[in-house]
Design a protein around this motif. Sequence first.
Motif, PDB file in Angstrom:
ATOM      1  N   PHE A   1       0.807  -1.256  -0.122  1.00 23.26           N
ATOM      2  CA  PHE A   1      -0.126  -0.035  -0.225  1.00 23.26           C
ATOM      3  C   PHE A   1       0.845   1.256   0.101  1.00 23.26           C
ATOM      4  N   VAL A   2       0.256   2.357  -0.273  1.00 28.67           N
ATOM      5  CA  VAL A   2       0.921   3.640  -0.295  1.00 28.67           C
ATOM      6  C   VAL A   2       0.241   4.586   0.945  1.00 28.67           C
ATOM      7  N   GLU A   3       0.961   4.890   1.761  1.00 28.52           N
ATOM      8  CA  GLU A   3       0.343   5.513   3.097  1.00 28.52           C
ATOM      9  C   GLU A   3       0.822   7.001   2.669  1.00 28.52           C
ATOM     10  N   LEU A   4      -0.451   8.027   2.551  1.00 27.82           N
ATOM     11  CA  LEU A   4      -0.101   9.296   2.376  1.00 27.82           C
ATOM     12  C   LEU A   4      -0.931  10.167   3.243  1.00 27.82           C
ATOM     13  N   HIS A   5      -0.717  11.501   3.494  1.00 28.05           N
ATOM     14  CA  HIS A   5      -1.676  12.288   4.311  1.00 28.05           C
ATOM     15  C   HIS A   5      -2.682  12.848   3.447  1.00 28.05           C
ATOM     16  N   PRO A   6      -3.912  13.262   4.136  1.00 23.26           N
ATOM     17  CA  PRO A   6      -5.070  13.566   3.427  1.00 23.26           C
ATOM     18  C   PRO A   6      -4.972  14.553   2.489  1.00 23.26           C
ATOM     19  N   ARG A   7      -3.936  15.632   2.929  1.00 24.20           N
ATOM     20  CA  ARG A   7      -3.748  16.663   2.238  1.00 24.20           C
ATOM     21  C   ARG A   7      -3.092  16.572   0.728  1.00 24.20           C
ATOM     22  N   LEU A   8      -2.113  15.493   0.849  1.00 25.37           N
ATOM     23  CA  LEU A   8      -1.661  14.974  -0.443  1.00 25.37           C
ATOM     24  C   LEU A   8      -2.553  14.195  -1.197  1.00 25.37           C
TER      25      LEU A   8
ATOM     26  N   ALA B   1       0.248   0.921  -5.793  1.00 24.03           N
ATOM     27  CA  ALA B   1      -0.391   0.147  -4.823  1.00 24.03           C
ATOM     28  C   ALA B   1      -1.506   0.959  -4.501  1.00 24.03           C
ATOM     29  N   PRO B   2      -2.545   0.189  -3.749  1.00 26.57           N
ATOM     30  CA  PRO B   2      -3.735   1.070  -3.129  1.00 26.57           C
ATOM     31  C   PRO B   2      -3.221   2.235  -2.225  1.00 26.57           C
ATOM     32  N   ALA B   3      -4.039   3.311  -2.424  1.00 30.02           N
ATOM     33  CA  ALA B   3      -3.874   4.356  -1.449  1.00 30.02           C
ATOM     34  C   ALA B   3      -4.279   3.906   0.096  1.00 30.02           C
ATOM     35  N   ARG B   4      -3.434   4.406   1.236  1.00 30.20           N
ATOM     36  CA  ARG B   4      -3.914   4.323   2.624  1.00 30.20           C
ATOM     37  C   ARG B   4      -3.740   5.762   3.206  1.00 30.20           C
ATOM     38  N   ILE B   5      -4.970   6.357   3.365  1.00 24.33           N
ATOM     39  CA  ILE B   5      -4.871   7.577   3.861  1.00 24.33           C
ATOM     40  C   ILE B   5      -5.117   8.121   5.026  1.00 24.33           C
TER      41      ILE B   5
ATOM     42  N   VAL C   1      -3.333   6.958 -11.146  1.00 22.70           N
ATOM     43  CA  VAL C   1      -3.444   5.533 -12.001  1.00 22.70           C
ATOM     44  C   VAL C   1      -4.224   5.457 -13.156  1.00 22.70           C
ATOM     45  N   GLU C   2      -5.504   6.201 -12.879  1.00 21.81           N
ATOM     46  CA  GLU C   2      -6.562   6.269 -13.813  1.00 21.81           C
ATOM     47  C   GLU C   2      -6.273   7.242 -15.224  1.00 21.81           C
ATOM     48  N   ALA C   3      -5.917   8.149 -14.685  1.00 21.27           N
ATOM     49  CA  ALA C   3      -5.240   9.450 -15.940  1.00 21.27           C
ATOM     50  C   ALA C   3      -4.006   9.280 -16.314  1.00 21.27           C
ATOM     51  N   GLY C   4      -3.340   8.886 -15.430  1.00 19.94           N
ATOM     52  CA  GLY C   4      -1.765   8.918 -15.416  1.00 19.94           C
ATOM     53  C   GLY C   4      -1.106  10.217 -15.171  1.00 19.94           C
ATOM     54  N   ARG C   5      -1.899  11.173 -14.560  1.00 24.78           N
ATOM     55  CA  ARG C   5      -1.415  12.601 -14.567  1.00 24.78           C
ATOM     56  C   ARG C   5      -0.667  12.711 -13.119  1.00 24.78           C
TER      57      ARG C   5
ATOM     58  N   ALA D   1      -6.634  11.194  -4.982  1.00 28.71           N
ATOM     59  CA  ALA D   1      -6.535   9.796  -4.497  1.00 28.71           C
ATOM     60  C   ALA D   1      -7.768   9.537  -3.559  1.00 28.71           C
ATOM     61  N   ALA D   2      -8.094   8.271  -3.550  1.00 29.15           N
ATOM     62  CA  ALA D   2      -9.211   7.939  -2.567  1.00 29.15           C
ATOM     63  C   ALA D   2      -8.702   6.670  -2.087  1.00 29.15           C
ATOM     64  N   GLU D   3      -9.271   6.362  -0.644  1.00 23.48           N
ATOM     65  CA  GLU D   3      -8.759   5.176   0.091  1.00 23.48           C
ATOM     66  C   GLU D   3      -9.055   3.726  -0.809  1.00 23.48           C
ATOM     67  N   GLY D   4      -7.938   3.010  -0.842  1.00 28.40           N
ATOM     68  CA  GLY D   4      -8.077   1.735  -1.385  1.00 28.40           C
ATOM     69  C   GLY D   4      -7.823   1.953  -2.848  1.00 28.40           C
ATOM     70  N   GLU D   5      -7.921   3.098  -3.581  1.00 29.00           N
ATOM     71  CA  GLU D   5      -7.723   3.198  -5.043  1.00 29.00           C
ATOM     72  C   GLU D   5      -6.076   3.345  -5.435  1.00 29.00           C
ATOM     73  N   PRO D   6      -5.810   2.486  -6.384  1.00 27.32           N
ATOM     74  CA  PRO D   6      -4.474   2.412  -6.747  1.00 27.32           C
ATOM     75  C   PRO D   6      -3.668   3.849  -6.965  1.00 27.32           C
ATOM     76  N   VAL D   7      -2.600   3.986  -6.516  1.00 25.68           N
ATOM     77  CA  VAL D   7      -1.591   5.143  -6.692  1.00 25.68           C
ATOM     78  C   VAL D   7      -0.364   4.810  -7.375  1.00 25.68           C
TER      79      VAL D   7
END
Length: 754
Positions: A662-669, A692-696, A744-748, A675-681
């Motif tokens: 998983f990728v752990e990141l702060h809500p502001r980031l 890996a999925p986001a863990r916010i 991941v969806e838009a690759g932006r 990114a949303a919880e559980g979505e790939p980043v």
Amino acid sequence: MRDTVTPTHCPYCALQCGMNLTPAPDGRAVEVSERVDFPVNRGALCGKGRTAPAVLSSSVRLTSPLVRSEGGALVPASWEEALARVAEGLGRTRAEYGADAVGVFGGGGLTNEKAYSLGKFARVVLGTSQIDYNGRFCMSSAAAAGGRAFGLDRGLPFPLEDIPRTGCVILVGSNPAETMPPSLRYFTELRENGGTLIVVDPRRTKTAEQADLHLAPRPGTDLALALGLLHLIVAEGRTDEAYIRERTSGWEETRAAAMAHWPEYVERITGVPVPELREVVRMFCEPEAAMVLTARGPEQQSKGTDTVGAWINLCLATGRAGRPLSGYGCLTGQGNGQGGREHGQKADQLPGYRKLTDPVARAHVAEVWGVDPDSLPGPGRSAYELLDALGTDIRSLLLMGSNPVVSAPRAAHVEERIRSLDFLAVCDVVLSETAVLADVVLPVTQWAEETGTTTNLEGRVLLRRRAITPPEGVRSDLEVMHELAARLGGGRNLEKGFPTDPEEVFEELRRASAGGPADYSGITYRRLAEENGVFWPCPADGPPAAGGTGTGPRSVGGGGHAARGAAELDDPTRAGGTGRLDTADGAPAPGVHPGTPRLFHDRFATEDGRARFAPVSHRAVAEEPDDEYPVLLTTGRVVAQYQSGAQTRRVDELNAAAPGPFVELHPRLAERLGAAEGEPVAVVSRRGRAVAPARITTAIRPDTVFMPFHWAGEGRANTLTNPALDPVSRMPEFKACAVRLEAVEAGRPAPSSP
């Protein structure tokens, strides 16, 4: 059979927790139960220890040699064919390109006997200097800093039981609640006894949640933080001038370096507010005794040796080293990370923690081995440098007990180098991601199927006992080296120097280590079977157990007791029963050294007996964030998995608790990224991309992301990490590198600033 209980130790982390094993009716499996007599864990086990027998199952482990077929697949083969292929592959490379074209890569999970034999095998049979091991990635910076300051490296120079009785502990870059859960009770008891716990970590971990004070510095700024604290200690008049004068050297240069790091400057670098810096100094300096403990956070940096040295400086400046219930220690990670580097599988060392460049050490070990000292090669490459040279200078590799395809920094590059080898042989218990790439895979015994010794993070040498018979088709690493020595010896009967009986190997290790810094010569299997481990140094010709002051030039421990201080530390039989061997009437056996639970109370292990300050200054991480890569990545572990996950990822219960990266990141980031919880980043560095999925969570700094490193595939965290090396320890910078995040969806790309 069901009534047979074997007391032994967990195969995972450096606590080496005691456990009892009871065979199942088929004799091939075991059940784990508590072993309350072992003082380190006192019966407690984490999920990894409780489920360790799952990897013994033939359904998940290797039970037959595998060789690469003409069609490119790994297929079962006989031991004779597999060993012949290994000997031919290594021998051909040696004949065509020279001995140093053959590499050997070991592991921090190998027993002392295996590590010792592997170092001997590389230097005597293969004649190569190119040997190192994955323990270089564990605590080499702490080892280098400890050796520089104290003249000796042992993870903890005191037993764990001292922690609850000190006044304050600063825990730097360590999360024992997840990395070694049974040890957390020591810190809980510390607070129950009125002591304080300070945790330094960019994440608010489960350990940090239990601290009295949590500092969250920017990754890679631990050195500046320690220097700022030392500045305040000096400015507030909290140094122990008498101790500095009597027991240290190098203070004036160190003080001058610290005074250049004033609190406001350090706050700008680290992000830690000045009031918190002042509070740390108060909490650390007011009690009579205090400790600093480091782990991978400050050590896995391109300046890790200096960073650890700066934390040691705090102990020396305040008189908190070599005194009862005080000192600096390192929380070793790997199961035999301590013993694994003491006996010769490290590029620059010989058994007994001797230096390979020391003529006296070379002569001593060569005599034990029965070879000419001049025949021993010199130091070789460090771990990452060795892996980076695969396929070019190093054409063939023998690998035991490691999985660098997952665990090495810049892992995609390391995988490419491994694929480019002329020949790769792997000894392992499972078909790891690295073993899949091998030309020959040899299935070897594991913890419950073999006897051998390990050395835990306290320097306590332990006996792991065989509890069950290994599956048919599986052999020990010692047998592998014995057979290969016979095939590669060129008629010299070298296999006689590589016995398959672990106790016979240990007896030779005792002789080879005698007189060295890590002296095991007074330790025997019989002692280890009767005692709860024996702390090195423990010379064979030591003083009577009731007294004495150490071991000649290494007189660092006062015969296992404090030279002064708390009365309860004067008994060398403390620290869990390790101490003297008593005679039948309870009197000490004359001439038997008790081992050394506590180091440095009489003197340090330097030539003049003084500890050495390290005059260091802050410098940035090797790769600072910029507009293209604006965020810092740091890596670490989760409680249900271990190291590269080669074994724990085969246990259903552990996978249920920690199924993937998983990728752990702060809500502001996360908000800026969308990114949303559980979505790939996607996390992208200059070396590659991981998804890996986001863990916010608010438990991490807004300028930092975290990934655990246990998994292969697209979520492999070490695809991203930076192999920039510490100039002294050669430790890669796992703990800080510049990355960007992408949806991941838009690759932006993520925004240019967190």
